[in-house]
Design a protein around this motif. Sequence first.
Motif, PDB file in Angstrom:
ATOM      1  N   ALA A   1      -4.952   0.388  -1.764  1.00 26.75           N
ATOM      2  CA  ALA A   1      -4.332   1.524  -2.310  1.00 26.75           C
ATOM      3  C   ALA A   1      -5.001   2.441  -3.267  1.00 26.75           C
ATOM      4  O   ALA A   1      -4.706   3.631  -3.364  1.00 26.75           O
ATOM      5  CB  ALA A   1      -2.885   1.179  -2.809  1.00 26.75           C
TER       6      ALA A   1
ATOM      7  N   SER B   1       1.356   4.013  -2.782  1.00 28.97           N
ATOM      8  CA  SER B   1       0.888   5.313  -2.618  1.00 28.97           C
ATOM      9  C   SER B   1       2.019   6.269  -3.190  1.00 28.97           C
ATOM     10  O   SER B   1       1.754   7.493  -3.687  1.00 28.97           O
ATOM     11  CB  SER B   1       0.606   5.418  -1.258  1.00 28.97           C
TER      12      SER B   1
ATOM     13  N   THR C   1       7.292   3.890   3.704  1.00 25.70           N
ATOM     14  CA  THR C   1       7.490   2.822   2.881  1.00 25.70           C
ATOM     15  C   THR C   1       8.804   2.219   3.304  1.00 25.70           C
ATOM     16  O   THR C   1       8.886   1.175   3.372  1.00 25.70           O
ATOM     17  CB  THR C   1       7.453   3.383   1.393  1.00 25.70           C
TER      18      THR C   1
ATOM     19  N   VAL D   1       0.749  -1.367   0.142  1.00 25.15           N
ATOM     20  CA  VAL D   1       0.052   0.079   0.067  1.00 25.15           C
ATOM     21  C   VAL D   1       0.932   1.323  -0.181  1.00 25.15           C
ATOM     22  O   VAL D   1       0.565   2.252  -0.726  1.00 25.15           O
ATOM     23  CB  VAL D   1      -0.889  -0.242   1.138  1.00 25.15           C
TER      24      VAL D   1
END
Length: 810
Positions: free
Chosen positions: A754, A450, A692, A446
């Motif tokens: 997402a 993103s 991330t 996700v």
Amino acid sequence: MLRNYIKTTLRHLWRQRLFTILNVLGLAIGISASWIIYRMVDYEFSFDKGQPDSEQIFQIVSRASSSDGTEGGFAGVSKGLLSPLLNDISGLKAVVPMYYRYSETVTINKDQEKPLSFDNPEKQVGTLSSYFEMIPYKWLAGNSKTALDAPNKVVLTQKRAQRYFPDTPVQSALGKTIIYNDTLSVVVSGIVADLEYPSSFDAQEFFAISSQDLISDDWDEKNSDNLLYIKLANGGTPNAVLQQLNTINESYNKKNFEKYNYRTWYDALSLVDKHFAVEYGSNTRTANKKVLYGLIGIAVFLIALACINYINLSTAQIPQRAKEIGIRKTLGSTPAMLINRFLGETLTITLLAILLSFLFSFFAFRLFSDFIPEGMQDFVNYKGMIVFGVLLISIVTILSGIYPAWLITRVQTVNVLKGQVEKTNGGIRFNLRKCLIVFQFVVAQVFIISAVIIGQQLRYSLNKDFGFNHEAVLTIDVPFKIHINEEFKGRLSVLKQELEKHPEITAIALGELPMSDNMMATILTYQSDTGRIQQQVMFKNIDTDYIDLYNIPLLAGRNLQKSDTTREYIINEVALKAFGFPTPESAIGKQLTNYNDKNLPITGVVRDFHEFSLKSGIEPAAFISEKNNFRTLNIKLPSSQPDQWGKAIQVIETEWKKIYPGVPFEYKFYDETIASLYQQEQNTSKLVGAATGVTIFISCLGLFGLATLTAFQRTKEIGIRKVLGATVTGIVKILSKDFVKLVLIAIVIASPIAWWAMNQWLQDFAYRVQIQWWMFVMAGIIAVFIALLTVSSQALKAAIANPVDSLRDE
């Protein structure tokens, strides 16, 4: 007993130091991220919590609706409100104006020493003594009754007093003289201690409000520098006060409401809600609750990922610890004793992670300083920090340790003593661990998706055709204090004439930037054959060279003529349609009526261009020309010769110093200004990128643990395959394909999540990228590559091992 317990725990952690390091590292990253986010959230939610009677304090704010039904809010109010609130409206205990003011310089004369000088001090307000009745300042010198009873007095906060009068005791600063703007002398009449809690009231210098402001009947002009607060009397309600106030407002503005077909009214914003009212953030810092809740969600996910990582790595070690567990059970250890021992190991690792997280937090606070709210570092809530720390340690220890501890109790002693290690889990397969790995990569995926989409939107926002050419454009703003100084009047035009003589410069124009976050607007009226059309129009003040410099296409008509005041308009295509003109040519010569009832002609129509960031649509806009109001110099440099720009800038600086001696020379490339319009999105991109990276790293630690477990459990299988001729590549492929399956499952689950989240985020942009399939494919390839990179080391190690070693005991 306790000493022996600690000693054996530490020995085990040292013996398995690779897994210990991985566990400590994973937990430390999650804990440090959660700690930083807690500090930020706790600080933001602490605003105005120390304010007495905060539920009785309200800010009066402005609301307005236009003819097209658009409604908006504004923190500033008309000065005309103050007099009726003080004299005519019931139900109030205190009325507190906060009229922000600005000084160019502050000078402090010192005996036989060089005077101290400060430029552009901030947070100065004009107010009444009621301010100090509403806000519980501690007076260090002076008193609230007499501190503002004359116009030549000022009250300072302790922080500001220490800045103006360093090394001077507070009592000694009382009665000192401060000179503002080289002319206005005031006396320090009071010093108050700084508030001990985060507050929306952050003014540092307090002056008496002017007598003109006290009796002002100006109900038209609203300024973001003019704020107004009320404190209700016992039994008073905000609705009752607003009803009285809006009745007076209606009587003053009724004619304008009918003439221009709009409405304004006043509302009451509770102090409890003020810090999170982003719409009313003038002169006070606000916070977005959605962002804070998003940060809390990130913290929860990172802690969950860290705990999952610990679970995966801990359960991966169970087969290696099977004999130890079997012996302990044989010697009489009960399930409760085994669980307590394992939870003790988990607590030890958590405490080590806490220590490491201090180091991570130290560097993170500096690395992400742009995200740290102003004043947060000075705010310390010891009670809250202790409670959060204890809860965090307890939650991490229990969540991380309870499942592996329970799994240890399922080890079958008989199988262990028979050497059947692979069956020590009591028949329970490790499917839960695989589910946890999938969950980790769902979160990571996700964030990856993103990050890809946010990056695409930022690139689109910075590279889209804005309707004008902004390459190699340098801009210089004349400081406001210079602009209003009669001594420098007209010099900007002189500077332009001088710069036009230099071949290093391609073009020069005066005027406001075509795209910015600030514009003036007014209502214009067109009387057509079918009726009257009113439209709010954005104004930009430009000179005759502006349209050519920015290469804005003129669709019909001519350019503006030089003028000291507005005499004509050039409108854009959106305004053309809003006023009902079928073609650009048909609008030329038509008259628009402004707020002064003056009819001015349309002399030109330009192609639409973006006046604001891509978050907003293109609004009706008009170019005007008012020579005396120019403050910005737009300079076009040769686009094909960037190596000559340095020389051109030196030329500009030289001419600037001739025209504006003593005034600092500051310039910006317009591309940088455009990029600054997306500062929030750039910060979001950095935050998502950091999240991330952390998520992927923690997930890979868990994947490493599962790869280690798999390689250990399949040691003999790998040995037999090698004896039968299997290649290293083939074995690596066999060991890796199961992990790739887990990642692919995570991609399938994460993609719709997402897509929904990014689709919601993109709604804030009027012009946005389309979410496309390749974005998900790219993110999936990244995830698969990272997963393969993580497990390949263990797979390769198992594949190249000597099969003799793995089969020796058969």
